[in-house]
Design an enzyme around this catalytic site. Structure first.
Site, PDB file in Angstrom:
ATOM      1  NE  ARG A   1      41.577  76.385  89.212  1.00  0.00           N
ATOM      2  CZ  ARG A   1      41.113  77.194  90.163  1.00  0.00           C
ATOM      3  NH1 ARG A   1      41.920  78.080  90.721  1.00  0.00           N
ATOM      4  NH2 ARG A   1      39.876  77.129  90.569  1.00  0.00           N
TER       5      ARG A   1
ATOM      6  CE  LYS B   1      38.754  73.937  92.662  1.00  0.00           C
ATOM      7  NZ  LYS B   1      39.000  73.969  94.073  1.00  0.00           N
TER       8      LYS B   1
ATOM      9  CD  GLU C   1      46.706  76.028  98.232  1.00  0.00           C
ATOM     10  OE1 GLU C   1      45.913  76.936  97.933  1.00  0.00           O
ATOM     11  OE2 GLU C   1      46.961  75.076  97.478  1.00  0.00           O
TER      12      GLU C   1
HETATM   13  N1  PLP Z   1      43.515  76.682  96.941  1.00  0.00           N
HETATM   14  C1  PLP Z   1      42.818  75.544  96.964  1.00  0.00           C
HETATM   15  C2  PLP Z   1      43.477  74.328  97.468  1.00  0.00           C
HETATM   16  C3  PLP Z   1      41.481  75.535  96.519  1.00  0.00           C
HETATM   17  O1  PLP Z   1      40.764  74.418  96.543  1.00  0.00           O
HETATM   18  C4  PLP Z   1      40.897  76.727  96.060  1.00  0.00           C
HETATM   19  C5  PLP Z   1      39.523  76.727  95.573  1.00  0.00           C
HETATM   20  O2  PLP Z   1      39.246  76.763  94.417  1.00  0.00           O
HETATM   21  C6  PLP Z   1      41.674  77.879  96.056  1.00  0.00           C
HETATM   22  C7  PLP Z   1      42.975  77.833  96.508  1.00  0.00           C
HETATM   23  C8  PLP Z   1      41.109  79.170  95.550  1.00  0.00           C
HETATM   24  O3  PLP Z   1      41.098  79.199  94.155  1.00  0.00           O
HETATM   25  P1  PLP Z   1      40.031  80.087  93.375  1.00  0.00           P
HETATM   26  O4  PLP Z   1      40.221  81.473  93.834  1.00  0.00           O
HETATM   27  O5  PLP Z   1      40.411  79.917  91.950  1.00  0.00           O
HETATM   28  O6  PLP Z   1      38.711  79.544  93.698  1.00  0.00           O
HETATM   29  C1  COI Z   2      36.320  76.821  95.631  1.00  0.00           C
HETATM   30  O1  COI Z   2      36.652  77.828  96.220  1.00  0.00           O
HETATM   31  O2  COI Z   2      35.668  76.845  94.573  1.00  0.00           O
HETATM   32  C2  COI Z   2      36.711  75.508  96.131  1.00  0.00           C
HETATM   33  O3  COI Z   2      36.746  74.615  95.339  1.00  0.00           O
HETATM   34  C3  COI Z   2      37.032  75.390  97.555  1.00  0.00           C
HETATM   35  C4  COI Z   2      36.541  74.143  98.214  1.00  0.00           C
HETATM   36  C5  COI Z   2      35.067  74.040  98.344  1.00  0.00           C
HETATM   37  C6  COI Z   2      37.207  72.918  97.722  1.00  0.00           C
END
Ligand code: PLP
Ligand code: COI
Length: 339
Positions: free
Chosen positions: A80, A183, A219
């Protein structure tokens, strides 16, 4: 030994001993460097400061009941990070470099990995920034990729207890053909006014609608949304949602326990047909949703009246946590044990 109150750790910055850095210059990645400074020196015209060339990740490492340290799905995070870099025209860190740097950062800061049983973990924050100087709008020719780490507790202080969310329609975090699916820092800047207003109005997080016509759920600020209806795990599909690695894992675990998985548009009007709802992410883990209040209409949809998570969310949470902490068999090979 460190004198840390593992039980009451917030989700926040925590100073550790070392971070790991690697510069991209003259078209190639350099040597991995170890630093004990919390600061970065850079040119005042660095593109990350002006044009938002910045991407980050979030990975967790857990101390298992057997004392081993396990890193959860770091390769998905590396991939990612590559998509994020590519999406805003930054140098792309190789997966192997990402791996080398996170494992080095964990080992150097091993004493900060929380012991088993406190509900805490070591949060790894990989960060990629354009450091080359430009004043015209164009990508930098130099980049810094770094990883810092710190012990964290739950993102929402309630932990695995229902939290109330607000759904809004007067701010967008990302546009349909924008950068919501990667991200990058700009998405979080765009979410701040809505998030802070939500907090001031008593909601730990907000839910953004899709920006094209606002009829669907995108989301939550820092996490994906899911709902449970009958025997189905339902989660929104949209071009402006960050593909969550936790959500990807929950979809697999949902299948494993015999649920149907639906990845599709979720209308705001459908919210009151769910029996359970939650937010999921590396930081948020599974955060059960107690109720969702529509800021425009005042309509309230309630998922938990007794202050407890629903049975399916609880089952998924226990499975995920068990795999991460090594008490459940890691049948999908999601963990890498730190040697
Ligand atoms: N959506 C957003 C906007 C986020 O910042 C995050 C955090 O990483 C997630 C979803 C969840 O993604 P992940 O499960 O890969 O941490
Ligand atoms: C994460 O879940 O790793 C995130 O980046 C969420 C938030 C702290 C931006």
């Amino acid at each position: 030994m460190t004198n840390i109150d593992w039980k009451n750790l917030p989700f926040g910055y925590f100073k550790t001993d070392y971070n790991v850095r690697c510069y991209y210059r003259n078209g190639k990645w350099g040597e991995v460097e170890v630093s004990s400074s919390e600061y970065i020196t850079m040119h005042m015209a660095a593109t990350c400061l002006h044009y938002g060339q910045e991407a980050f990740g979030g990975v967790k490492a857990f101390r298992g009941s057997d004392g081993k340290i396990r890193v959860f799905r770091w390769m998905e995070n590396a991939k990612r990070m590559q998509r994020s870099a590519e999406g805003i025209m930054m140098a792309v860190p190789p997966v192997e470099l990402f791996g080398e740097m996170i494992f080095k950062a964990i080992k150097l800061n091993e004493k900060y990995v929380p012991p088993y049983g406190y509900g805490a973990s070591l949060y790894l924050r990989p960060l990629l920034i354009g450091t080359g100087a430009e004043v015209g709008v164009k990508p930098a020719d130099e980049y810094l990729f770094m990883v810092f780490v710190g012990p964290v507790g739950p993102y929402f202080k309630e932990g695995f207890k229902p939290v109330n969310f607000q759904i809004i329609s007067d701010y967008d975090r990302a546009a349909p053909f924008g950068t919501g699916h990667i991200k990058v820092g700009g998405n979080y800047a765009a979410s701040l006014k809505a998030l802070i207003r939500g907090k001031n109005e008593g909601f730990p997080s907000v839910i953004f609608r899709n920006s094209a016509d606002r009829r669907y759920i995108d989301e939550a600020g820092p996490a994906n949304f899911f709902g449970i209806k009958g025997n189905s795990y339902i989660t929104p599909d949209s071009p402006s949602i960050l593909p969550s690695i936790t959500n990807l894992s929950l979809r697999q675990l949902a299948k494993d326990i015999g649920l149907n998985v639906e990845l599709r548009s979720v209308a705001v009007d459908e919210l009151d047909s769910f029996e359970e709802a939650g937010a999921c992410g590396t930081a948020a883990v599974i955060t059960p949703i107690g109720k969702i209040v529509d800021r425009d209409t005042g309509k309230v949809v309630e998922y938990s009246k007794d202050g407890k998570a629903g049975p399916i969310s609880t089952k998924l949470y226990n499975k995920l946590k068990g795999i991460q902490e090594g008490t459940e068999e890691d049948i999908h090979n999601w963990n890498t044990v730190v040697e």
